[in-house]
Design a protein around this motif. Structure first.
Motif, short mmCIF file in Angstrom:
data_model
loop_
_atom_site.label_atom_id
_atom_site.label_comp_id
_atom_site.label_asym_id
_atom_site.label_seq_id
_atom_site.Cartn_x
_atom_site.Cartn_y
_atom_site.Cartn_z
N THR A 49 0.79 -1.24 0.00
CA THR A 49 0.00 0.00 0.00
C THR A 49 0.82 1.29 0.00
O THR A 49 0.39 2.27 -0.62
N PRO A 50 1.99 1.35 0.66
CA PRO A 50 2.74 2.62 0.61
C PRO A 50 3.17 3.00 -0.80
O PRO A 50 3.43 4.18 -1.08
N ARG A 51 3.26 2.02 -1.71
CA ARG A 51 3.72 2.30 -3.07
C ARG A 51 2.58 2.42 -4.06
O ARG A 51 2.81 2.72 -5.24
N ASN A 52 1.36 2.16 -3.64
CA ASN A 52 0.23 2.24 -4.55
C ASN A 52 -0.05 3.68 -4.98
O ASN A 52 0.02 4.61 -4.17
N ILE A 53 -0.36 3.83 -6.24
CA ILE A 53 -0.68 5.15 -6.79
C ILE A 53 -2.17 5.22 -7.06
O ILE A 53 -2.72 4.33 -7.71
N PRO A 54 -2.85 6.25 -6.58
CA PRO A 54 -4.28 6.38 -6.84
C PRO A 54 -4.59 6.34 -8.34
O PRO A 54 -3.93 7.00 -9.14
N GLY A 55 -5.57 5.53 -8.71
CA GLY A 55 -5.98 5.43 -10.10
C GLY A 55 -5.19 4.45 -10.93
O GLY A 55 -5.53 4.21 -12.10
N ALA A 56 -4.14 3.85 -10.36
CA ALA A 56 -3.29 2.95 -11.14
C ALA A 56 -4.05 1.72 -11.60
O ALA A 56 -3.92 1.28 -12.75
N SER A 57 -4.84 1.14 -10.71
CA SER A 57 -5.58 -0.07 -11.07
C SER A 57 -6.54 0.19 -12.22
O SER A 57 -6.65 -0.61 -13.16
N ASP A 58 -7.24 1.32 -12.16
CA ASP A 58 -8.18 1.64 -13.22
C ASP A 58 -7.47 1.85 -14.55
O ASP A 58 -7.97 1.47 -15.61
N HIS A 59 -6.29 2.46 -14.49
CA HIS A 59 -5.52 2.67 -15.71
C HIS A 59 -5.10 1.34 -16.33
O HIS A 59 -5.18 1.14 -17.55
N ILE A 60 -4.68 0.40 -15.49
CA ILE A 60 -4.29 -0.93 -15.98
C ILE A 60 -5.48 -1.63 -16.62
O ILE A 60 -5.36 -2.23 -17.70
N LEU A 61 -6.65 -1.55 -16.00
CA LEU A 61 -7.83 -2.20 -16.55
C LEU A 61 -8.23 -1.59 -17.88
O LEU A 61 -8.62 -2.30 -18.82
N ARG A 62 -8.15 -0.28 -17.99
CA ARG A 62 -8.45 0.37 -19.28
C ARG A 62 -7.47 -0.08 -20.35
O ARG A 62 -7.86 -0.31 -21.51
N THR A 63 -6.21 -0.23 -19.98
CA THR A 63 -5.20 -0.67 -20.95
C THR A 63 -5.48 -2.09 -21.41
O THR A 63 -5.37 -2.41 -22.61
N LEU A 64 -5.86 -2.97 -20.50
CA LEU A 64 -6.18 -4.35 -20.87
C LEU A 64 -7.32 -4.37 -21.89
O LEU A 64 -7.28 -5.11 -22.88
N ARG A 65 -8.35 -3.57 -21.65
CA ARG A 65 -9.48 -3.53 -22.60
C ARG A 65 -9.02 -3.03 -23.96
O ARG A 65 -9.42 -3.56 -25.01
N THR A 66 -8.16 -2.01 -23.96
CA THR A 66 -7.67 -1.45 -25.21
C THR A 66 -6.92 -2.51 -26.02
O THR A 66 -7.00 -2.53 -27.26
N TYR A 67 -6.22 -3.40 -25.32
CA TYR A 67 -5.44 -4.44 -25.99
C TYR A 67 -6.25 -5.71 -26.21
O TYR A 67 -5.68 -6.75 -26.57
N GLY A 68 -7.55 -5.66 -26.01
CA GLY A 68 -8.42 -6.79 -26.31
C GLY A 68 -8.42 -7.90 -25.29
O GLY A 68 -8.96 -8.98 -25.55
N LEU A 69 -7.84 -7.65 -24.12
CA LEU A 69 -7.75 -8.68 -23.09
C LEU A 69 -8.93 -8.51 -22.12
O LEU A 69 -8.85 -7.80 -21.12
N HIS A 70 -10.02 -9.17 -22.43
CA HIS A 70 -11.25 -9.06 -21.65
C HIS A 70 -11.35 -10.22 -20.68
O HIS A 70 -11.15 -11.38 -21.06
N TRP A 71 -11.68 -9.92 -19.45
CA TRP A 71 -11.65 -10.92 -18.39
C TRP A 71 -13.05 -11.35 -17.98
O TRP A 71 -14.05 -10.69 -18.31
N ASN A 72 -13.10 -12.45 -17.25
CA ASN A 72 -14.37 -12.96 -16.73
C ASN A 72 -14.56 -12.52 -15.29
O ASN A 72 -13.60 -12.49 -14.51
N GLY A 73 -15.78 -12.19 -14.93
CA GLY A 73 -16.11 -11.92 -13.53
C GLY A 73 -15.55 -10.62 -13.00
O GLY A 73 -15.06 -9.75 -13.74
N GLU A 74 -15.63 -10.49 -11.67
CA GLU A 74 -15.16 -9.28 -10.99
C GLU A 74 -13.65 -9.32 -10.79
O GLU A 74 -13.05 -10.39 -10.66
N VAL A 75 -13.06 -8.15 -10.75
CA VAL A 75 -11.63 -8.03 -10.47
C VAL A 75 -11.41 -8.20 -8.97
O VAL A 75 -12.06 -7.53 -8.16
#
Length: 298
Positions: A49-75
C-alpha cells in the motif's frame, strides 16, 4: 467438467502503468486460457500500500481492454482480503507452523540470503515490528513446468523459513497468491520465469493447506539488448493506447513467431483470434530469459 481457470496478475506499483513485459505475460496467460476454452480472471496485487498510486488499477484495466484482453467476472483486489490472509497466518501461528521473527535483513544477507532459523525456537511474542515466518520442510519439492520441465528445490537450503507477513505488517506475496488461487479455483498459472524459484515455496503452502496445486507454465523473460529485463522497475515506457495494434503484434511475434505479417495492421481482436487458434507454448524457448527477438531482428 468445469472450465480451466487462469489468472492475470497485475501489481499497480510503482509507476501506475502497464508495461510491455507485463503485457507479454498477460497475453501468454490469456492465450492459454482461451485456447483451452477457459476463464481468464484479473487480480490486482496491491498489498504494498505505501507504493500504490491512486488510479493505477483503473488505468491498468483500461489498458487491458484497449489491448483486447477481456476478463471474466469481478476483479479481485488483494487489499480487500487482508482479514482472509490474517486468518491463515493466525492458524499457523497457533499450530506452531509459523513463528515471529525480529532478525534484521543484514543477518540473512550475511548468510548468502538463506535464513538460518535464528528465531525458530525463541518463541517470540507478537509485536508490531516482528515479521512472521513459515517453517519449511527439509525435503526437496518438485513440480513439472509445462515449458521448463521438472524443477526441484529444497526450500530450507535455498531460502530457509520464509516471511509470510513483513515487519511493517504487509502480507507477503507468497502467501496471498496461494490463498487467492485456492479461493478463486485456479487450475492453471501462466507467468514469467522470474517466479520459478517462488513456486516451491507456494507448493509447500498448498501442501499445508491440503489443496492440490495448479499446473504451471513459466514463460521466458524478455531482455533488452543491454541485458536488462523489460519491466516497470527498469523504467520501461508505459503502453500507449494509440499504439495497441503495433504493440500487440510485437508481443505476438514473440509468443507466436509464425503470426502472418499482414496482421501487423489488423485490429487487436483479429490478432488475438489468430493467436488463440495457433497457440503452441511448447515452441517457446526452454529458458528463463531471451533477448527480445523483435528488436534483434529489427
Amino acid at each position: 467438467m468445469s472450465s480451466p481457470r487462469y489468472i492475470g496478475r497485475f501489481a499497480p506499483t510503482p509507476s501506475g502503468y502497464l508495461h510491455f513485459g507485463s503485457l507479454l505475460t498477460a497475453v501468454a496467460s490469456y492465450l492459454d486460457a482461451m485456447h483451452h476454452q477457459g476463464c481468464w480472471l484479473v487480480r490486482m496485487e496491491d498489498l504494498d500500500t505505501p507504493r500504490n498510486i491512486p488510479g493505477a488499477s483503473d488505468h491498468i484495466l483500461r489498458t487491458l481492454r484497449t489491448y483486447g484482453l477481456h476478463w471474466n467476472g469481478e476483479v479481485l483486489r488483494q487489499s480487500d482480503r487482508l482479514q482472509r490472509y490474517q486468518q491463515v497466518i493466525d492458524q499457523w501461528l497457533e499450530s506452531g507452523q509459523a513463528y515471529y521473527c525480529d532478525c534484521p535483513r543484514r543477518e540473512i544477507i550475511a548468510n548468502n540470503g538463506v535464513y538460518p532459523g535464528t528465531c525458530r525456537e525463541r518463541q517470540l511474542p507478537a509485536a508490531p515490528d516482528h515479521a512472521v515466518r513459515l517453517r519449511v520442510t527439509d525435503q526437496p519439492l518438485s513440480f513439472d513446468d509445462r515449458l521448463q520441465g521438472t524443477i526441484t528445490r529444497n526450500i530450507l537450503q535455498t531460502s530457509g523459513d520464509f516471511i509470510i507477513r513483513r515487519r511493517d505488517g504487509i502480507i507477503a506475496y507468497q502467501l496471498a497468491v496461494v490463498i487467492d488461487d485456492i479461493d478463486q479455483g485456479m487450475t492453471d498459472i501462466v507467468r514469467g520465469a522470474d517466479l520459478l524459484d517462488s513456486t516451491p515455496r507456494q507448493l509447500w503452502m498448498y501442501q499445508l493447506l491440503r489443496h492440490p496445486a495448479p499446473r504451471y507454465l513459466h514463460v521466458p523473460l524478455i531482455m533488452r539488448l543491454d541485458g536488462e529485463k523489460l519491466s516497470k522497475r527498469l523504467g520501461s515506457a508505459p503502453l500507449e493506447a494509440d499504439q495497441a495494434v503495433a504493440t500487440l503484434h510485437r508481443a505476438l511475434r514473440i509468443l507466436t513467431p509464425d503470426i502472418p505479417p499482414e496482421l501487423a495492421s489488423a485490429p487487436v481482436a483479429d490478432q488475438l483470434e489468430w493467436a488463440v487458434r495457433h497457440w503452441q507454448p511448447e515452441r517457446l524457448p526452454q529458458s528463463r530469459q531471451i533477448l527480445d527477438p523483435t528488436m534483434v531482428q529489427g
